[in-house]
Motif scaffolding. Sequence first.
Motif, PDB file in Angstrom:
ATOM      1  N   PHE A 116       0.717  -1.166  -0.081  1.00  0.00           N
ATOM      2  CA  PHE A 116      -0.047  -0.052   0.035  1.00  0.00           C
ATOM      3  C   PHE A 116       0.872   1.149  -0.011  1.00  0.00           C
ATOM      4  O   PHE A 116       0.693   2.298  -0.599  1.00  0.00           O
ATOM      5  N   LEU A 117       1.624   1.400   0.831  1.00  0.00           N
ATOM      6  CA  LEU A 117       2.352   2.831   0.966  1.00  0.00           C
ATOM      7  C   LEU A 117       3.419   3.085  -0.193  1.00  0.00           C
ATOM      8  O   LEU A 117       3.205   4.216  -0.650  1.00  0.00           O
ATOM      9  N   LEU A 118       4.099   2.244  -0.862  1.00  0.00           N
ATOM     10  CA  LEU A 118       4.768   2.302  -1.863  1.00  0.00           C
ATOM     11  C   LEU A 118       3.779   2.687  -3.286  1.00  0.00           C
ATOM     12  O   LEU A 118       4.136   3.603  -3.970  1.00  0.00           O
ATOM     13  N   PRO A 119       2.791   1.965  -3.466  1.00  0.00           N
ATOM     14  CA  PRO A 119       1.837   2.377  -4.589  1.00  0.00           C
ATOM     15  C   PRO A 119       1.217   3.778  -4.081  1.00  0.00           C
ATOM     16  O   PRO A 119       0.732   4.631  -5.217  1.00  0.00           O
ATOM     17  N   LEU A 120       1.318   4.073  -3.148  1.00  0.00           N
ATOM     18  CA  LEU A 120       0.669   5.506  -2.467  1.00  0.00           C
ATOM     19  C   LEU A 120       1.498   6.532  -3.258  1.00  0.00           C
ATOM     20  O   LEU A 120       0.972   7.454  -3.724  1.00  0.00           O
ATOM     21  N   VAL A 121       2.899   6.270  -2.791  1.00  0.00           N
ATOM     22  CA  VAL A 121       3.863   7.151  -3.331  1.00  0.00           C
ATOM     23  C   VAL A 121       3.843   7.291  -4.973  1.00  0.00           C
ATOM     24  O   VAL A 121       3.996   8.368  -5.578  1.00  0.00           O
ATOM     25  N   VAL A 122       3.708   6.140  -5.612  1.00  0.00           N
ATOM     26  CA  VAL A 122       3.531   5.918  -7.181  1.00  0.00           C
ATOM     27  C   VAL A 122       2.108   6.685  -7.564  1.00  0.00           C
ATOM     28  O   VAL A 122       2.217   7.601  -8.577  1.00  0.00           O
ATOM     29  N   SER A 123       1.436   6.727  -7.002  1.00  0.00           N
ATOM     30  CA  SER A 123      -0.040   7.210  -7.429  1.00  0.00           C
ATOM     31  C   SER A 123       0.123   8.859  -7.320  1.00  0.00           C
ATOM     32  O   SER A 123      -0.410   9.577  -8.064  1.00  0.00           O
ATOM     33  N   VAL A 124       0.809   9.177  -6.205  1.00  0.00           N
ATOM     34  CA  VAL A 124       0.927  10.735  -6.125  1.00  0.00           C
ATOM     35  C   VAL A 124       1.822  11.168  -7.116  1.00  0.00           C
ATOM     36  O   VAL A 124       1.782  12.283  -7.753  1.00  0.00           O
ATOM     37  N   ALA A 125       2.861  10.673  -7.245  1.00  0.00           N
ATOM     38  CA  ALA A 125       3.829  10.980  -8.098  1.00  0.00           C
ATOM     39  C   ALA A 125       3.503  10.871  -9.482  1.00  0.00           C
ATOM     40  O   ALA A 125       3.573  11.983 -10.355  1.00  0.00           O
ATOM     41  N   SER A 126       2.833  10.007 -10.031  1.00  0.00           N
ATOM     42  CA  SER A 126       2.419   9.720 -11.569  1.00  0.00           C
ATOM     43  C   SER A 126       1.107  10.494 -11.722  1.00  0.00           C
ATOM     44  O   SER A 126       0.931  10.947 -12.791  1.00  0.00           O
ATOM     45  N   GLY A 127       0.157  10.246 -10.770  1.00  0.00           N
ATOM     46  CA  GLY A 127      -0.959  10.748 -10.989  1.00  0.00           C
ATOM     47  C   GLY A 127      -1.189  12.366 -11.132  1.00  0.00           C
ATOM     48  O   GLY A 127      -1.859  12.811 -11.588  1.00  0.00           O
ATOM     49  N   ASP A 128      -0.309  13.045 -10.463  1.00  0.00           N
ATOM     50  CA  ASP A 128      -0.076  14.371 -10.382  1.00  0.00           C
ATOM     51  C   ASP A 128       0.834  14.940 -11.547  1.00  0.00           C
ATOM     52  O   ASP A 128       0.668  16.318 -11.697  1.00  0.00           O
ATOM     53  N   ALA A 129       1.532  14.020 -12.151  1.00  0.00           N
ATOM     54  CA  ALA A 129       2.377  14.545 -13.240  1.00  0.00           C
ATOM     55  C   ALA A 129       1.971  15.571 -14.356  1.00  0.00           C
ATOM     56  O   ALA A 129       2.234  16.537 -14.487  1.00  0.00           O
ATOM     57  N   VAL A 130       0.884  15.224 -14.946  1.00  0.00           N
ATOM     58  CA  VAL A 130       0.099  15.873 -15.737  1.00  0.00           C
ATOM     59  C   VAL A 130      -1.249  16.610 -15.603  1.00  0.00           C
ATOM     60  O   VAL A 130      -1.219  17.700 -15.721  1.00  0.00           O
TER      61      VAL A 130
END
Length: 313
Positions: A116-130
């Motif tokens: 969960f925690l690492l996917p949360l980091v991924v979701s914030v980093a990639s979801g906010d990119a564009v």
Amino acid sequence: MSPDESGATGRAETTGTAPTSGSAPSSTRPVIDPFASRSEPGAFGRMLASELLLVLGRRRNQLLVALVAAVPILLGVVLWVVNDSAYAGQGPGFISRVSENGLFLVITSLFMCLPFLLPLVVSVASGDAVAGEAGAGTLRYLLLVPVRRGQLLLVKALGALVQVMLAVLILAAVAFLTGGILFGFGDLTLLSGQSVGVGAGIGRMLGVTAYVAMSLTGLIALGLFFSTLTEVPIGAMAATLVATIVSTVLDSIPQLSTIHPGLLTHHWFDFAEFLRFSVSSDVIWQGVWVQAAWVAIFGSLAWARFTTADITS
């Protein structure tokens, strides 16, 4: 001044080229289209450097990485406190072995953060990119930079990738230091019961860390694709997290065993292969190829969407 002349002058000023005396009349002056496909030497590198500074300097991202880094510290302190109590040696997975060898704190921390925690980091980093740029109304101004849209998307992807990889590395590094300070290092006992020296054990921890980082690349591509579909970053972040949960649920249903090998999360915990005396390269490469397929598919979809979308914000 006619509308054509004012528009051309405004575009010239935007791109840093001012009209000079003796220039051609507005009817023959070339019009600079800010959305045209063009690339200026060095612009990509400058934009990438700017993106990395923005990503790494953002307080929200720093707080998220600090939260990830706190996990091995908290876990190590708790295990150190109960080491001499009746709870010593108890716990699921690798937790019971942390007190025997600090190297196991690296594996345990990655094991606990991966669902969960690492996917949360991924979701914030990639979801906010564009979507973050679109929501803030700054995306159209980024398109004025003399780089192609595909290059801009690559900059955003690399920014998300660096943030996620940094989070994984910091997690592993903090776990390594915490485990060494609290429990010390010794020969690493593998799943087969055989032992390897401290140097070989550290090498295997590096392999585990690299595999976990690689396992998140497919999710980064998926999150980036979601980010190109919306101007609401929280929506792209939520969709990325939901995709992780759905993949995990599908992977737990025996009746769907046919599709399990291709699921995003199916090979995430194959890093345990590095704890066997003979590491099976076939198992490792299966995970690599699955992530590569997800990156290729959703990276292509993100590129197709972003390079053809009508950017209005």
